[in-house]
Design an enzyme around this catalytic site. Structure first.
Site, PDB file in Angstrom:
ATOM      1  N   CYS A  89       0.852  -1.189   0.000  1.00  0.00           N
ATOM      2  CA  CYS A  89       0.000   0.000   0.000  1.00  0.00           C
ATOM      3  C   CYS A  89       0.887   1.238   0.000  1.00  0.00           C
ATOM      4  CB  CYS A  89      -0.899  -0.002   1.238  1.00  0.00           C
ATOM      5  SG  CYS A  89      -2.004   1.424   1.358  1.00  0.00           S
ATOM      6  N   HIS A 131      -9.006  -3.388  -2.570  1.00  0.00           N
ATOM      7  CA  HIS A 131      -8.092  -2.582  -1.762  1.00  0.00           C
ATOM      8  C   HIS A 131      -8.566  -1.129  -1.686  1.00  0.00           C
ATOM      9  CE1 HIS A 131      -3.865  -1.645  -0.356  1.00  0.00           C
ATOM     10  NE2 HIS A 131      -4.256  -0.452  -0.769  1.00  0.00           N
ATOM     11  N   GLU A 132      -8.900  -0.546  -2.838  1.00  0.00           N
ATOM     12  CA  GLU A 132      -9.303   0.861  -2.851  1.00  0.00           C
ATOM     13  C   GLU A 132     -10.659   1.063  -2.184  1.00  0.00           C
ATOM     14  OE1 GLU A 132      -6.908   2.845  -3.453  1.00  0.00           O
ATOM     15  OE2 GLU A 132      -5.680   1.260  -4.328  1.00  0.00           O
ATOM     16  N   HIS A 135     -10.146   1.304   1.449  1.00  0.00           N
ATOM     17  CA  HIS A 135      -9.715   2.645   1.865  1.00  0.00           C
ATOM     18  C   HIS A 135     -10.923   3.544   2.100  1.00  0.00           C
ATOM     19  CE1 HIS A 135      -5.382   2.763   1.853  1.00  0.00           C
ATOM     20  NE2 HIS A 135      -5.296   2.260   0.625  1.00  0.00           N
TER      21      HIS A 135
END
Length: 163
Positions: A89, A131-132, A135
């Site tokens: 990351c 993953h995004e 976030h």
């Protein structure tokens, strides 16, 4: 617009659930430009708005030369048997740990004109979409690690020269 500085582990914006984009104005248009400019440098598969200090649901991606963005993404499908994939990351530089991810992911959201768009893929694209989106939900990949790996990751964070 401009490539923005990536916020690092410990910054509270990375642990905050992002607000939906309600109105596309010049600020949101500028954010999308900055997200795209910030994902272009080599080695970047995605950049979420919180990573550049903005608490809004949007991210950019750069996978296999395909560069784009999505506003208000929601995961609508995850499929296949979850598997461990090496993950890093930008907000936790220099660390890579095996992370459980689904091999296929699909998200829906909108573009700047309010049109519905869908992104999906396998491999790196599936990983980036998960993953995004994490976030935007105030989660880092470190939060998904097993107890032993997380302990080791936190040790490496504390010993890093950027923390």
């Amino acid at each position: 617009m401009t490539e923005r500085q990536i916020r690092l582990f410990g910054d509270p914006v990375l642990k905050t659930v992002s607000d939906p984009v309600r109105t596309v104005d010049s600020g949101v248009r500028g954010l999308v430009e900055d997200l795209i400019d910030s994902v272009i440098p080599p080695g970047r598969a995605g950049v979420a708005a919180p990573q550049i200090g903005v608490n809004l649901r949007a991210f950019s991606y750069n996978v296999d030369g395909d560069v784009g963005y999505i506003i208000n993404p929601e995961i609508v499908e995850l499929s296949g048997e979850p598997e461990l994939v090496d993950e890093g990351c930008l907000s936790v530089p220099g660390l890579w740990f095996p992370t459980m991810r689904y091999p296929f992911a699909r998200v829906t959201g909108t573009d700047l004109e309010g049109n519905t768009i869908e992104l999906s893929g396998t491999g790196v694209m599936a990983q980036a979409l998960q993953h995004e989106t994490d976030h935007l939900d105030g989660k880092l990949y470190l939060d998904r690690l097993d107890k032993e790996s997380r302990r080791e990751a936190m040790k490496q964070v504390r010993e890093s020269n950027w923390f």
